[in-house]
Design a protein around this motif. Sequence first.
Motif, PDB file in Angstrom:
ATOM      1  N   LEU A  13       0.816  -1.225   0.000  1.00 26.62           N
ATOM      2  CA  LEU A  13       0.000   0.000   0.000  1.00 26.62           C
ATOM      3  C   LEU A  13       0.844   1.267   0.000  1.00 26.62           C
ATOM      4  O   LEU A  13       0.413   2.310  -0.496  1.00 26.62           O
ATOM      5  N   ILE A  14       2.043   1.163   0.559  1.00 25.40           N
ATOM      6  CA  ILE A  14       2.876   2.345   0.775  1.00 25.40           C
ATOM      7  C   ILE A  14       3.226   3.049  -0.533  1.00 25.40           C
ATOM      8  O   ILE A  14       3.673   2.407  -1.490  1.00 25.40           O
ATOM      9  N   HIS A  15       2.974   4.364  -0.549  1.00 22.22           N
ATOM     10  CA  HIS A  15       3.247   5.214  -1.709  1.00 22.22           C
ATOM     11  C   HIS A  15       2.528   4.733  -2.969  1.00 22.22           C
ATOM     12  O   HIS A  15       3.049   4.871  -4.081  1.00 22.22           O
ATOM     13  N   ARG A  16       1.372   4.155  -2.802  1.00 19.91           N
ATOM     14  CA  ARG A  16       0.567   3.775  -3.966  1.00 19.91           C
ATOM     15  C   ARG A  16      -0.804   4.412  -3.804  1.00 19.91           C
ATOM     16  O   ARG A  16      -1.723   3.780  -3.253  1.00 19.91           O
ATOM     17  N   PRO A  17      -0.936   5.678  -4.241  1.00 23.84           N
ATOM     18  CA  PRO A  17      -2.187   6.418  -4.046  1.00 23.84           C
ATOM     19  C   PRO A  17      -3.396   5.621  -4.516  1.00 23.84           C
ATOM     20  O   PRO A  17      -3.382   5.015  -5.589  1.00 23.84           O
ATOM     21  N   GLU A  27      -5.840   2.036   4.039  1.00 23.11           N
ATOM     22  CA  GLU A  27      -5.710   2.803   2.800  1.00 23.11           C
ATOM     23  C   GLU A  27      -4.424   3.612   2.787  1.00 23.11           C
ATOM     24  O   GLU A  27      -4.015   4.140   3.821  1.00 23.11           O
ATOM     25  N   GLU A  28      -3.886   3.742   1.640  1.00 20.47           N
ATOM     26  CA  GLU A  28      -2.691   4.565   1.477  1.00 20.47           C
ATOM     27  C   GLU A  28      -3.029   6.019   1.779  1.00 20.47           C
ATOM     28  O   GLU A  28      -4.117   6.492   1.452  1.00 20.47           O
ATOM     29  N   ALA A  29      -2.157   6.729   2.451  1.00 13.43           N
ATOM     30  CA  ALA A  29      -2.304   8.169   2.677  1.00 13.43           C
ATOM     31  C   ALA A  29      -0.921   8.742   2.444  1.00 13.43           C
ATOM     32  O   ALA A  29       0.074   8.024   2.557  1.00 13.43           O
ATOM     33  N   SER A  30      -0.843  10.067   2.147  1.00 10.71           N
ATOM     34  CA  SER A  30       0.478  10.601   1.795  1.00 10.71           C
ATOM     35  C   SER A  30       1.494  10.407   2.913  1.00 10.71           C
ATOM     36  O   SER A  30       2.652  10.099   2.669  1.00 10.71           O
ATOM     37  N   GLU A  31       1.045  10.537   4.173  1.00 10.06           N
ATOM     38  CA  GLU A  31       2.002  10.409   5.287  1.00 10.06           C
ATOM     39  C   GLU A  31       2.177   8.973   5.766  1.00 10.06           C
ATOM     40  O   GLU A  31       2.990   8.725   6.649  1.00 10.06           O
ATOM     41  N   GLY A  32       1.370   8.071   5.258  1.00 11.86           N
ATOM     42  CA  GLY A  32       1.475   6.693   5.729  1.00 11.86           C
ATOM     43  C   GLY A  32       0.284   5.880   5.259  1.00 11.86           C
ATOM     44  O   GLY A  32      -0.027   5.897   4.065  1.00 11.86           O
ATOM     45  N   VAL A  33      -0.393   5.222   6.200  1.00 10.08           N
ATOM     46  CA  VAL A  33      -1.630   4.516   5.855  1.00 10.08           C
ATOM     47  C   VAL A  33      -2.653   4.818   6.955  1.00 10.08           C
ATOM     48  O   VAL A  33      -2.303   5.040   8.111  1.00 10.08           O
ATOM     49  N   VAL A  34      -3.931   4.831   6.535  1.00  7.81           N
ATOM     50  CA  VAL A  34      -5.010   5.050   7.495  1.00  7.81           C
ATOM     51  C   VAL A  34      -5.740   3.723   7.681  1.00  7.81           C
ATOM     52  O   VAL A  34      -6.079   3.052   6.699  1.00  7.81           O
ATOM     53  N   ALA A  35      -5.939   3.342   8.947  1.00  8.37           N
ATOM     54  CA  ALA A  35      -6.679   2.120   9.271  1.00  8.37           C
ATOM     55  C   ALA A  35      -8.031   2.527   9.836  1.00  8.37           C
ATOM     56  O   ALA A  35      -8.092   3.293  10.805  1.00  8.37           O
ATOM     57  N   SER A  36      -9.126   2.055   9.219  1.00 14.51           N
ATOM     58  CA  SER A  36     -10.470   2.367   9.699  1.00 14.51           C
ATOM     59  C   SER A  36     -11.227   1.062   9.853  1.00 14.51           C
ATOM     60  O   SER A  36     -11.181   0.210   8.966  1.00 14.51           O
ATOM     61  N   GLY A  37     -11.933   0.918  10.954  1.00 14.32           N
ATOM     62  CA  GLY A  37     -12.702  -0.310  11.108  1.00 14.32           C
ATOM     63  C   GLY A  37     -13.289  -0.448  12.481  1.00 14.32           C
ATOM     64  O   GLY A  37     -13.536   0.537  13.179  1.00 14.32           O
ATOM     65  N   THR A  38     -13.529  -1.705  12.859  1.00 12.54           N
ATOM     66  CA  THR A  38     -14.111  -1.992  14.170  1.00 12.54           C
ATOM     67  C   THR A  38     -13.281  -3.061  14.872  1.00 12.54           C
ATOM     68  O   THR A  38     -12.682  -3.921  14.232  1.00 12.54           O
ATOM     69  N   ALA A  39     -13.260  -2.956  16.197  1.00 11.64           N
ATOM     70  CA  ALA A  39     -12.598  -3.959  17.033  1.00 11.64           C
ATOM     71  C   ALA A  39     -13.669  -4.525  17.945  1.00 11.64           C
ATOM     72  O   ALA A  39     -14.481  -3.781  18.492  1.00 11.64           O
ATOM     73  N   LYS A  40     -13.683  -5.848  18.083  1.00 10.42           N
ATOM     74  CA  LYS A  40     -14.710  -6.497  18.901  1.00 10.42           C
ATOM     75  C   LYS A  40     -14.041  -7.365  19.942  1.00 10.42           C
ATOM     76  O   LYS A  40     -13.129  -8.133  19.634  1.00 10.42           O
ATOM     77  N   THR A  41     -14.475  -7.225  21.207  1.00  8.43           N
ATOM     78  CA  THR A  41     -13.925  -8.057  22.269  1.00  8.43           C
ATOM     79  C   THR A  41     -14.992  -8.287  23.336  1.00  8.43           C
ATOM     80  O   THR A  41     -16.169  -8.006  23.116  1.00  8.43           O
ATOM     81  N   VAL A  42     -14.567  -8.780  24.483  1.00  6.31           N
ATOM     82  CA  VAL A  42     -15.492  -9.126  25.570  1.00  6.31           C
ATOM     83  C   VAL A  42     -14.966  -8.515  26.867  1.00  6.31           C
ATOM     84  O   VAL A  42     -13.790  -8.654  27.180  1.00  6.31           O
ATOM     85  N   TRP A  43     -15.846  -7.840  27.635  1.00  6.20           N
ATOM     86  CA  TRP A  43     -15.432  -7.343  28.954  1.00  6.20           C
ATOM     87  C   TRP A  43     -16.188  -8.096  30.035  1.00  6.20           C
ATOM     88  O   TRP A  43     -17.252  -8.669  29.781  1.00  6.20           O
ATOM     89  N   THR A  44     -15.637  -8.068  31.233  1.00  4.92           N
ATOM     90  CA  THR A  44     -16.324  -8.618  32.403  1.00  4.92           C
ATOM     91  C   THR A  44     -16.211  -7.588  33.524  1.00  4.92           C
ATOM     92  O   THR A  44     -15.259  -6.799  33.556  1.00  4.92           O
ATOM     93  N   ALA A  45     -17.187  -7.596  34.426  1.00  7.75           N
ATOM     94  CA  ALA A  45     -17.195  -6.633  35.526  1.00  7.75           C
ATOM     95  C   ALA A  45     -18.244  -7.054  36.533  1.00  7.75           C
ATOM     96  O   ALA A  45     -19.142  -7.805  36.205  1.00  7.75           O
ATOM     97  N   PRO A  46     -18.152  -6.528  37.777  1.00 11.69           N
ATOM     98  CA  PRO A  46     -19.275  -6.730  38.693  1.00 11.69           C
ATOM     99  C   PRO A  46     -20.420  -5.802  38.276  1.00 11.69           C
ATOM    100  O   PRO A  46     -20.171  -4.640  37.937  1.00 11.69           O
ATOM    101  N   CYS A  47     -21.630  -6.329  38.304  1.00 16.73           N
ATOM    102  CA  CYS A  47     -22.802  -5.523  37.924  1.00 16.73           C
ATOM    103  C   CYS A  47     -22.969  -4.364  38.907  1.00 16.73           C
ATOM    104  O   CYS A  47     -22.862  -4.535  40.115  1.00 16.73           O
ATOM    105  N   ARG A  48     -23.247  -3.166  38.381  1.00 17.66           N
ATOM    106  CA  ARG A  48     -23.401  -1.966  39.213  1.00 17.66           C
ATOM    107  C   ARG A  48     -24.586  -2.101  40.173  1.00 17.66           C
ATOM    108  O   ARG A  48     -24.576  -1.550  41.266  1.00 17.66           O
ATOM    109  N   ARG A  49     -25.627  -2.844  39.765  1.00 20.18           N
ATOM    110  CA  ARG A  49     -26.813  -2.930  40.624  1.00 20.18           C
ATOM    111  C   ARG A  49     -26.796  -4.133  41.570  1.00 20.18           C
ATOM    112  O   ARG A  49     -27.154  -4.012  42.731  1.00 20.18           O
TER     113      ARG A  49
END
Length: 176
Positions: free
Chosen positions: A14-18, A54-76
């Motif tokens: 991708l680098i330097h390939r508009p 995507e290629e960008a003049s200064e580098g590359v731009v990464a756009s998207g979503t990240a999906k994971t799982v959290w755990t915690a004690p319930c507030r109520r």
Amino acid sequence: MDAVRPFVVNVADLIHRPGARRHELLTGQISEEMHVAETVVAPNAPLEIDVVIEEASEGVVASGTAKTVWTAPCRRCLGPATSVFSVEFQELYSHHVDPEGETYPIRHQTIDLELVAREAILLDLPLAPLCSEACRGLCPSCGADLNDGPCPCATVPSDHRWAALNVLLPTTEPEH
Ligand SMILES: [Zn+2]
Ligand SMILES: [Zn+2]
């Protein structure tokens, strides 16, 4: 794809390939624990990154979503709460080292997408999570978990605070 670092991808094509762009769907595990207050993403929690780079003049731009799982004690109810969640991100990976640390580095023509995923996840972890939107919480009087059913306090016929309020209510007697 590197089995040990599944979120490090090569962007030499991708680098330097508009106009060049590439879609990646990467799955693996979070490398280190993350937490905000008592909400935790455990080490080895699943992480899925769906990204367009995507290629960008200064580098590359990464756009998207990240999906994971959290755990915690319930507030109520203080019981265990957990949820799968996704966050969106869009970040520049630069050819140049940014002294301010505002962009991510391209190193040896590779980018580490876990870096942006982690930052986006940290910003979005719930501070006051619930085990369920319908969680009934704990009885303020006896501490019973109301998700298990009504507690003895619920059988007390009338609360004096409401009795006081009843006095203030307009009379329901019909007018003559
Ligand atoms: Zn709960
Ligand atoms: Zn109670």
